[in-house]
Design an enzyme around this catalytic site. Structure first.
Site, PDB file in Angstrom:
ATOM      1  N   ASP A   9       3.232   5.687  -6.762  1.00 45.07           N
ATOM      2  CA  ASP A   9       4.346   5.568  -5.888  1.00 45.07           C
ATOM      3  C   ASP A   9       5.493   5.524  -6.919  1.00 45.07           C
ATOM      4  O   ASP A   9       6.992   5.822  -6.100  1.00 45.07           O
ATOM      5  CB  ASP A   9       4.440   4.248  -5.151  1.00 45.07           C
ATOM      6  CG  ASP A   9       3.210   4.386  -4.101  1.00 45.07           C
ATOM      7  OD1 ASP A   9       3.297   5.287  -3.528  1.00 45.07           O
ATOM      8  OD2 ASP A   9       2.411   3.489  -3.984  1.00 45.07           O
TER       9      ASP A   9
ATOM     10  N   HIS B  89      -1.887  -1.833  -9.896  1.00 41.16           N
ATOM     11  CA  HIS B  89      -2.993  -1.356  -9.281  1.00 41.16           C
ATOM     12  C   HIS B  89      -4.313  -2.143  -9.409  1.00 41.16           C
ATOM     13  O   HIS B  89      -4.546  -2.838 -10.157  1.00 41.16           O
ATOM     14  CB  HIS B  89      -2.997   0.341  -9.391  1.00 41.16           C
ATOM     15  CG  HIS B  89      -3.683   1.113  -8.573  1.00 41.16           C
ATOM     16  ND1 HIS B  89      -5.075   1.051  -8.015  1.00 41.16           N
ATOM     17  CD2 HIS B  89      -3.255   1.825  -7.477  1.00 41.16           C
ATOM     18  CE1 HIS B  89      -5.138   1.851  -7.027  1.00 41.16           C
ATOM     19  NE2 HIS B  89      -4.270   2.185  -6.758  1.00 41.16           N
TER      20      HIS B  89
ATOM     21  N   HIS C  64       0.938  -1.287   0.062  1.00 43.08           N
ATOM     22  CA  HIS C  64      -0.107  -0.084  -0.036  1.00 43.08           C
ATOM     23  C   HIS C  64       0.641   1.233   0.162  1.00 43.08           C
ATOM     24  O   HIS C  64       1.770   1.440  -0.943  1.00 43.08           O
ATOM     25  CB  HIS C  64      -1.056  -0.044   1.432  1.00 43.08           C
ATOM     26  CG  HIS C  64      -2.103   0.947   1.283  1.00 43.08           C
ATOM     27  ND1 HIS C  64      -2.394   1.601   0.117  1.00 43.08           N
ATOM     28  CD2 HIS C  64      -2.863   1.125   2.175  1.00 43.08           C
ATOM     29  CE1 HIS C  64      -3.243   2.325   0.663  1.00 43.08           C
ATOM     30  NE2 HIS C  64      -3.913   1.929   1.904  1.00 43.08           N
TER      31      HIS C  64
HETATM   32  C1  LIG Z   1      -0.805  -2.861  -6.180  1.00 43.10           C
HETATM   33  C2  LIG Z   1      -0.829  -4.593  -6.343  1.00 43.10           C
HETATM   34  C3  LIG Z   1      -0.634  -5.071  -4.766  1.00 43.10           C
HETATM   35  C4  LIG Z   1      -2.391  -5.074  -6.909  1.00 43.10           C
HETATM   36  O1  LIG Z   1      -2.328  -6.274  -6.837  1.00 43.10           O
HETATM   37  P1  LIG Z   1      -3.751  -6.904  -7.434  1.00 43.10           P
HETATM   38  O2  LIG Z   1      -4.430  -6.155  -7.996  1.00 43.10           O
HETATM   39  O3  LIG Z   1      -3.979  -8.352  -6.533  1.00 43.10           O
HETATM   40  O4  LIG Z   1      -3.005  -7.734  -8.590  1.00 43.10           O
HETATM   41  P2  LIG Z   1      -2.443  -9.265  -8.820  1.00 43.10           P
HETATM   42  O5  LIG Z   1      -1.210  -9.545  -7.680  1.00 43.10           O
HETATM   43  O6  LIG Z   1      -3.611 -10.208  -9.033  1.00 43.10           O
HETATM   44  O7  LIG Z   1      -1.555  -9.284 -10.182  1.00 43.10           O
HETATM   45  C5  LIG Z   1      -2.283  -9.612 -11.455  1.00 43.10           C
HETATM   46  C6  LIG Z   1      -1.046 -10.066 -12.355  1.00 43.10           C
HETATM   47  O8  LIG Z   1       0.047  -9.009 -12.727  1.00 43.10           O
HETATM   48  C7  LIG Z   1       1.129  -9.289 -11.887  1.00 43.10           C
HETATM   49  N1  LIG Z   1       1.631  -8.283 -11.225  1.00 43.10           N
HETATM   50  C8  LIG Z   1       0.909  -7.506 -10.553  1.00 43.10           C
HETATM   51  N2  LIG Z   1       1.682  -6.419 -10.306  1.00 43.10           N
HETATM   52  C9  LIG Z   1       2.915  -6.553 -10.770  1.00 43.10           C
HETATM   53  C10 LIG Z   1       4.065  -6.047 -10.450  1.00 43.10           C
HETATM   54  N3  LIG Z   1       4.334  -4.791  -9.980  1.00 43.10           N
HETATM   55  N4  LIG Z   1       5.243  -6.555 -11.116  1.00 43.10           N
HETATM   56  C11 LIG Z   1       5.117  -7.363 -11.677  1.00 43.10           C
HETATM   57  N5  LIG Z   1       3.959  -8.419 -11.806  1.00 43.10           N
HETATM   58  C12 LIG Z   1       3.023  -7.867 -11.281  1.00 43.10           C
HETATM   59  C13 LIG Z   1       0.798 -10.509 -11.065  1.00 43.10           C
HETATM   60  O9  LIG Z   1       2.110 -11.333 -11.087  1.00 43.10           O
HETATM   61  C14 LIG Z   1      -0.234 -11.322 -11.734  1.00 43.10           C
HETATM   62  O10 LIG Z   1       0.388 -12.005 -12.787  1.00 43.10           O
HETATM   63  P3  LIG Z   1      -0.325 -13.432 -12.991  1.00 43.10           P
HETATM   64  O11 LIG Z   1      -1.642 -13.294 -13.775  1.00 43.10           O
HETATM   65  O12 LIG Z   1       0.472 -14.141 -14.141  1.00 43.10           O
HETATM   66  O13 LIG Z   1      -0.318 -14.176 -11.933  1.00 43.10           O
HETATM   67  C15 LIG Z   1       0.172  -5.000  -7.300  1.00 43.10           C
HETATM   68  O14 LIG Z   1      -0.030  -4.641  -8.372  1.00 43.10           O
HETATM   69  C16 LIG Z   1       1.694  -4.926  -6.764  1.00 43.10           C
HETATM   70  O15 LIG Z   1       2.029  -5.602  -5.854  1.00 43.10           O
HETATM   71  N6  LIG Z   1       2.364  -3.822  -7.131  1.00 43.10           N
HETATM   72  C17 LIG Z   1       3.593  -3.631  -6.634  1.00 43.10           C
HETATM   73  C18 LIG Z   1       3.267  -2.673  -5.389  1.00 43.10           C
HETATM   74  C19 LIG Z   1       2.866  -1.385  -5.479  1.00 43.10           C
HETATM   75  O16 LIG Z   1       3.444  -0.630  -6.194  1.00 43.10           O
HETATM   76  N7  LIG Z   1       1.950  -0.949  -4.659  1.00 43.10           N
HETATM   77  C20 LIG Z   1       1.418   0.286  -4.838  1.00 43.10           C
HETATM   78  C21 LIG Z   1       0.039   0.581  -5.097  1.00 43.10           C
HETATM   79  S1  LIG Z   1      -0.565   2.128  -5.178  1.00 43.10           S
END
Ligand SMILES: CC(C)(COP(=O)(O)OP(=O)(O)OC[C@H]1O[C@@H](n2cnc3c(N)ncnc32)[C@H](O)[C@@H]1OP(=O)(O)O)[C@@H](O)C(=O)NCCC(=O)NCCS
Length: 423
Positions: free
Chosen positions: A359, A303, A263
């Site tokens: 971010d 996101h 987050h």
């Molecule tokens: C923000 C976040 C938690 C959202 O997660 P989510 O909606 O649950 O998405 P998922 O974890 O289901 O990811 C969907 C797919 O994209 C991939 N993915 C998502 N974010 C990714 C990232 N930052 N880098 C690489 N791959 C990513 C996942 O591995 C997944 O791939 P798959 O379908 O082959 O398994 C996630 O994108 C993340 O961890 N980002 C990095 C941290 C970040 O910047 N957070 C700030 C948010 S404002």
């Protein structure tokens, strides 16, 4: 009813037709048809837990509006305190309202001496400022016990002003303690952002005046972070608030959620990641490692709701250029730009709709403004307090029920206790 769905209970043959309104269906009717049937919805991904009139977000189109005003217009023309007023009151203030609001906030920035001396200074010398801040926010509840009177309008408004006003003071106090510097008292002659920079940076000068271009950049970052509808922290605020906890306790729970690296902690992770990559020559190999799973996630990308470029990231990228023109370019910027370039033209990221989020660039600006990495999430919590409080108040006015989801029990069925000697 063309825009509707029909739910049929095949056990009884009974059905109910439900209109699809604003892209969703209301649970009240099917709940009556299907008593004791729950819906499994991990992480509430398809469940709207509330109605809200505060922030509109369309993740596919990359749109963000506070109370109807596009974030781009607010970022360009407004101030954080005006935006805080807008979020809380639903309308932009008149000149007189803005003046009274700014005066109120400015004159509530002091914290009780015991918050700092007895409480904050009790932390270990290397305490993370975010851990200190979360605890200090909760501790304010014990200094203002009247805050429990959450249905008294005057008391409620007083706590809202206090919390928004004291966040920068608490944040700076946590920072000064963690670097062994003396506490700096608020300066009522300064604007919200200038005062924060003064409490952070002042050394021996009688009056600290930040470069107005830098304090404006910080204020703009505060605007961009002020609210983001039902994110993890705001959901924590509403969940704890639904139990009728006082606003300090509820906001500290929201800040605790924000602290997580998935987050608000992500901006800190972005800098760690860029440092680890070290050079633009290593970017391609790093992206490859993200794709094959060995390099972890690309921090600052992706996101839950934005499946398009985060509109805040666009504004921040522009602000980064403005800040670097004054402070000098961050050596990490070139790595970030190349990373973005490669990721945005790579099928792995485009097919998953992974774009830079707020971010990705904010950490670089915070670093250029001289903030240590540990303060990044604190810098997010300061303005998000306005959003948390707007949601908290909206929820009280909605007379919302206590949040209490169902669970899908997957444990063992009933079994008999065995005495320890026979196990
Ligand atoms: C923000 C976040 C938690 C959202 O997660 P989510 O909606 O649950 O998405 P998922 O974890 O289901 O990811 C969907 C797919 O994209 C991939 N993915 C998502 N974010 C990714 C990232 N930052 N880098 C690489 N791959 C990513 C996942 O591995 C997944 O791939 P798959 O379908 O082959 O398994 C996630 O994108 C993340 O961890 N980002 C990095 C941290 C970040 O910047 N957070 C700030 C948010 S404002």
């Amino acid at each position: 009813m063309p825009d509707s769905i029909t739910i049929t209970d095949n056990r009884t043959g009974e059905s109910v037709e439900l209109p699809i309104v604003d892209g969703g269906v209301e649970a009240t009717e099917w709940r009556k048809l299907l008593p004791n049937i729950w819906f499994y919805d991990e992480a509430l991904m398809t469940t709207a837990m509330t109605q809200s009139a505060i922030t509109y977000l369309d993740g596919d189109a990359g749109i963000l509006r506070y109370r109807g005003y596009p974030i781009e217009q607010l970022a360009e023309q407004s101030t954080y305190l005006e935006v805080a007023y807008l979020l809380l009151h639903g309308e932009l203030p008149t000149e007189a309202q803005y003046e009274a609001w700014t005066h109120d906030i400015t004159y509530h920035t002091y914290i009780h001496e015991n918050v700092r001396k007895r409480f904050l200074e009790g932390f270990h010398y290397d305490a993370h400022p975010m851990g200190m801040l979360v605890s200090a926010m909760a501790a304010l509840s014990t200094f203002y016990p009247e805050a429990k009177e959450i249905f008294d309008q005057d008391i409620r408004q007083k706590q809202i002003v206090r919390l928004i006003a004291k966040m920068p003071t608490l944040a700076a106090a946590c920072h000064r303690f963690s670097v062994g510097m003396p506490f700096v008292y608020p300066d009522n002659t300064l604007s919200f952002a200038e005062n924060f920079l003064s409490m952070m940076n002042k050394v021996a000068e009688p009056h600290y005046q930040a470069d107005p271009r830098l304090s404006r950049a910080l204020d703009l970052l505060f605007i961009l972070h002020a609210d983001h509808e039902q994110n993890c922290g705001t959901t924590a605020m509403r969940t704890v608030g639904s139990a009728h906890a006082d606003p300090y306790i509820a906001a500290s729970a929201a800040a605790a959620a924000l602290y997580g690296p998935r987050h608000g902690g992500a901006n800190e992770q972005v800098i760690h990641m860029l440092n680890e990559i070290g050079s633009i020559d290593n970017v391609e190999a790093f992206v490859k490692s993200v794709k094959d799973g060995s390099g972890g996630r690309l921090q600052g990308f992706g996101h839950r709701v934005y499946k398009n470029y985060d509109p805040r990231a666009k504004i921040i990228k522009q602000t980064a250029d403005d800040v670097f023109a004054i402070t000098g370019k961050s050596p990490l910027l070139d790595i970030a730009l190349k990373l973005e370039d490669i990721a945005l033209s790579d099928e792995y990221f485009t097919s998953r709709k992974l774009y830079p989020n707020v971010d990705f660039y904010s950490g670089l600006i915070y670093q250029a403004l001289g903030f240590p990495i540990e303060m990044f999430t604190v810098l997010f919590a300061i303005p998000r307090t306005a959003g948390w409080l707007a949601h908290w108040e909206e929820q009280l006015e909605q007379d919302a029920k206590i949040a209490r989801p169902r669970q899908l029990y997957v444990g063992v069925p009933e079994r008999s206790y065995t005495p320890i000697a026979t196990r």
